[in-house]
Design a protein around this motif. Structure first.
Motif, short mmCIF file in Angstrom:
data_model
loop_
_atom_site.label_atom_id
_atom_site.label_comp_id
_atom_site.label_asym_id
_atom_site.label_seq_id
_atom_site.Cartn_x
_atom_site.Cartn_y
_atom_site.Cartn_z
N ALA A 182 -48.71 107.42 -0.73
CA ALA A 182 -48.32 105.97 -0.62
C ALA A 182 -46.62 105.85 -1.21
O ALA A 182 -45.62 105.36 -0.10
CB ALA A 182 -48.63 104.70 -1.67
N ASP A 183 -46.02 106.64 -1.91
CA ASP A 183 -44.90 106.39 -2.21
C ASP A 183 -43.42 107.08 -1.69
O ASP A 183 -42.79 107.69 -2.20
CB ASP A 183 -44.31 105.93 -4.31
CG ASP A 183 -44.93 107.63 -4.69
OD1 ASP A 183 -45.88 107.86 -3.11
OD2 ASP A 183 -44.76 107.29 -5.70
N LEU A 184 -43.87 107.90 -0.63
CA LEU A 184 -43.50 108.54 -0.15
C LEU A 184 -42.26 108.57 0.48
O LEU A 184 -41.00 109.32 -0.64
CB LEU A 184 -44.14 109.10 1.74
CG LEU A 184 -43.62 110.76 1.65
CD1 LEU A 184 -43.61 111.52 1.14
CD2 LEU A 184 -43.82 110.60 3.11
N ALA A 185 -41.28 107.13 0.83
CA ALA A 185 -40.03 106.86 1.42
C ALA A 185 -39.98 106.58 -0.84
O ALA A 185 -38.27 107.34 -0.39
CB ALA A 185 -40.76 105.79 1.33
N GLU A 186 -40.26 105.65 -1.20
CA GLU A 186 -39.14 106.16 -2.50
C GLU A 186 -38.72 107.33 -3.37
O GLU A 186 -37.97 106.78 -3.94
CB GLU A 186 -40.25 105.51 -3.35
CG GLU A 186 -40.45 104.09 -3.01
CD GLU A 186 -40.97 103.30 -1.70
OE1 GLU A 186 -41.33 102.23 -1.63
OE2 GLU A 186 -42.21 104.26 -1.37
N ARG A 187 -39.89 108.32 -3.11
CA ARG A 187 -39.65 109.78 -3.83
C ARG A 187 -38.62 110.14 -3.06
O ARG A 187 -37.96 110.31 -4.00
CB ARG A 187 -40.66 110.36 -4.09
CG ARG A 187 -41.89 110.11 -4.60
CD ARG A 187 -43.30 110.24 -4.59
NE ARG A 187 -44.17 110.45 -6.74
CZ ARG A 187 -43.91 110.87 -7.19
NH1 ARG A 187 -43.01 112.08 -7.42
NH2 ARG A 187 -44.92 110.43 -8.23
N GLN A 188 -38.36 110.61 -1.59
CA GLN A 188 -37.66 110.90 -0.47
C GLN A 188 -36.02 110.38 -1.07
O GLN A 188 -35.32 110.82 -0.70
CB GLN A 188 -38.07 111.07 0.84
CG GLN A 188 -39.62 111.86 0.58
CD GLN A 188 -39.63 112.00 1.95
OE1 GLN A 188 -39.33 110.55 2.99
NE2 GLN A 188 -40.91 113.00 2.70
N ALA A 189 -35.78 108.99 -1.30
CA ALA A 189 -35.16 108.29 -1.20
C ALA A 189 -34.22 108.66 -2.29
O ALA A 189 -33.70 108.81 -2.44
CB ALA A 189 -35.25 107.01 -0.92
N GLU A 190 -34.96 108.51 -3.37
CA GLU A 190 -34.29 108.96 -4.45
C GLU A 190 -33.76 110.47 -4.40
O GLU A 190 -33.13 111.20 -5.37
CB GLU A 190 -35.71 109.76 -5.65
CG GLU A 190 -34.69 109.35 -7.13
CD GLU A 190 -36.45 110.17 -8.26
OE1 GLU A 190 -35.98 110.14 -9.40
OE2 GLU A 190 -36.99 109.61 -7.47
N ILE A 191 -34.57 110.96 -4.26
CA ILE A 191 -33.77 113.07 -3.65
C ILE A 191 -32.89 112.82 -3.13
O ILE A 191 -31.50 113.70 -3.51
CB ILE A 191 -34.65 113.68 -3.42
CG1 ILE A 191 -36.41 113.51 -4.16
CG2 ILE A 191 -34.40 115.17 -3.55
CD1 ILE A 191 -37.96 114.20 -3.69
#
Length: 354
Positions: free
Chosen positions: A124-133
């Motif tokens: 569910a939080d894929l976009a948030e995790r990738q944006a952080e990276i």
């Protein structure tokens, strides 16, 4: 008018040799291909074993390739696929990423790509995790340009079947969170898009909040089915009107480093000639330019069999093709023979393990 064009070596299977890379970049640079991104799936040190350092000899070859690009005025870039890093961007992952970014900086990369393609993405939080990276990496690279490839880089539902259902609003959320100065790859309506349209590109621009950076999967032929064919015909379905609606146009080439130059030569013609462009005439002209005469004419006569019939269905025609190309002193002819020999076959196992 044409957008910035470039080569994205991003295919599965047998990678190009260092000489093939250098000679292809040299050949295409005068025709408007102004960047090269090194991201072959076979480089395990950029993908499944990305936390490990490249062997010294490998690193030296990359440095020489980067210098070669600079000598031609071609932008050099590296694509890092930190395999499923978004499952846990902890201190160990950050240290490993920092080392890989330092390695890329030492090569003098102008372009850095963070590639999240072809990995599980159903969280569910894929976009948030990738944006952080991406934000973390962008703040620590010396590259002039950063490009990210989303896990779901096309509308094509095949990605959901293979890598899990994409989170609702994933593309829009990633576009919202990632700094607008960072580019985003997009392959179109399908993984291998047959035709691009301005309305589609306008819609994607709204979703990504930036013009898409095209990752064009033609003439690549790196799947179990596609490796049965040589993709030789000129580009179609890429209208010149696209130019104003993309950040750049990168081409994922075929496994055959010489033969791929034939269709790749036609893309600049498509942009430059606009409505006057004829893919049929452009292919014939490119074949002669890449292979010389009479080999270009010979290949032109055989395009139907090489591109449409398929390796396992050539039957008696295989013997004819071998007779026509065996002993011809040209690397393009040798690629055809190697293809007939099965040297470029890709299996599902290769795709799943690279």
């Amino acid at each position: 008018m044409q957008p910035e064009l470039g080569i994205i070596e991003g295919f599965y299977g047998r990678p190009w040799t260092w000489e093939e890379r250098a000679s292809t970049i040299t050949f295409l640079a005068p025709h408007g291909y102004g960047f090269y991104l090194y991201a072959p799936k076979a480089d395990v040190y950029l993908r499944r074993r990305w936390k490990e350092a490249h062997p010294e000899e490998w690193a030296d070859e990359l440095a020489r390739l980067a210098a070669h690009c600079r000598s031609l005025g071609v932008r050099f870039g590296v694509g890092i696929s930190p395999f499923e890093i978004f499952g846990g961007f902890d201190a160990d992952a950050r240290d490993a990423m920092a080392r890989k970014l330092a390695f890329a900086d030492a090569l003098g990369v102008q372009d850095l790509a963070i590639l999240f393609d072809d990995m599980r993405g159903d969280q569910a939080d894929l976009a948030e995790r990738q944006a952080e990276i991406v934000d973390w990496a962008a703040g620590r690279t010396g590259a002039e340009r950063v490009i990210v490839c989303p896990s779901y880089y096309t509308d094509d539902p095949v990605l959901d079947r293979v890598f899990g259902q994409r989170p609702d609003g994933y593309v829009e959320r990633l576009g919202e969170l990632v700094d607008p100065r960072i580019h985003m790859f997009w392959t179109g309506e399908e993984v291998v898009t047959r035709e691009w349209s301005v309305p589609h590109l306008e819609r994607v621009t709204e979703q990504l909040r930036r013009k898409p950076f095209l990752w064009d999967n033609y003439p690549v032929n790196d799947g179990q089915r596609m490796s049965q064919y040589l993709h030789l015909r000129g580009f179609t379905g890429r209208p010149a009107a696209m130019a104003d609606h993309v950040a750049a146009h990168g081409v994922n080439p075929a496994l055959q480093a010489v033969l791929t130059r034939i269709p790749m030569l036609t893309l600049p013609a498509s942009y430059q000639q606009g409505k006057a462009y004829s893919y049929f005439a452009a292919t014939r002209a490119a074949a002669g330019q890449v292979l010389g005469e009479p080999l270009g004419q010979t290949l032109w006569e055989d395009v139907l069999f090489l591109q449409d019939v398929g390796l396992d269905r050539l039957d008696a025609k295989e013997k004819v093709l071998r007779e026509r190309y065996s002993g011809v002193d040209h690397p393009g002819a040798r690629e055809i023979i190697a293809w007939l020999d099965g040297a470029y076959r890709i299996t599902d196992e290769i795709v799943q393990t690279q």
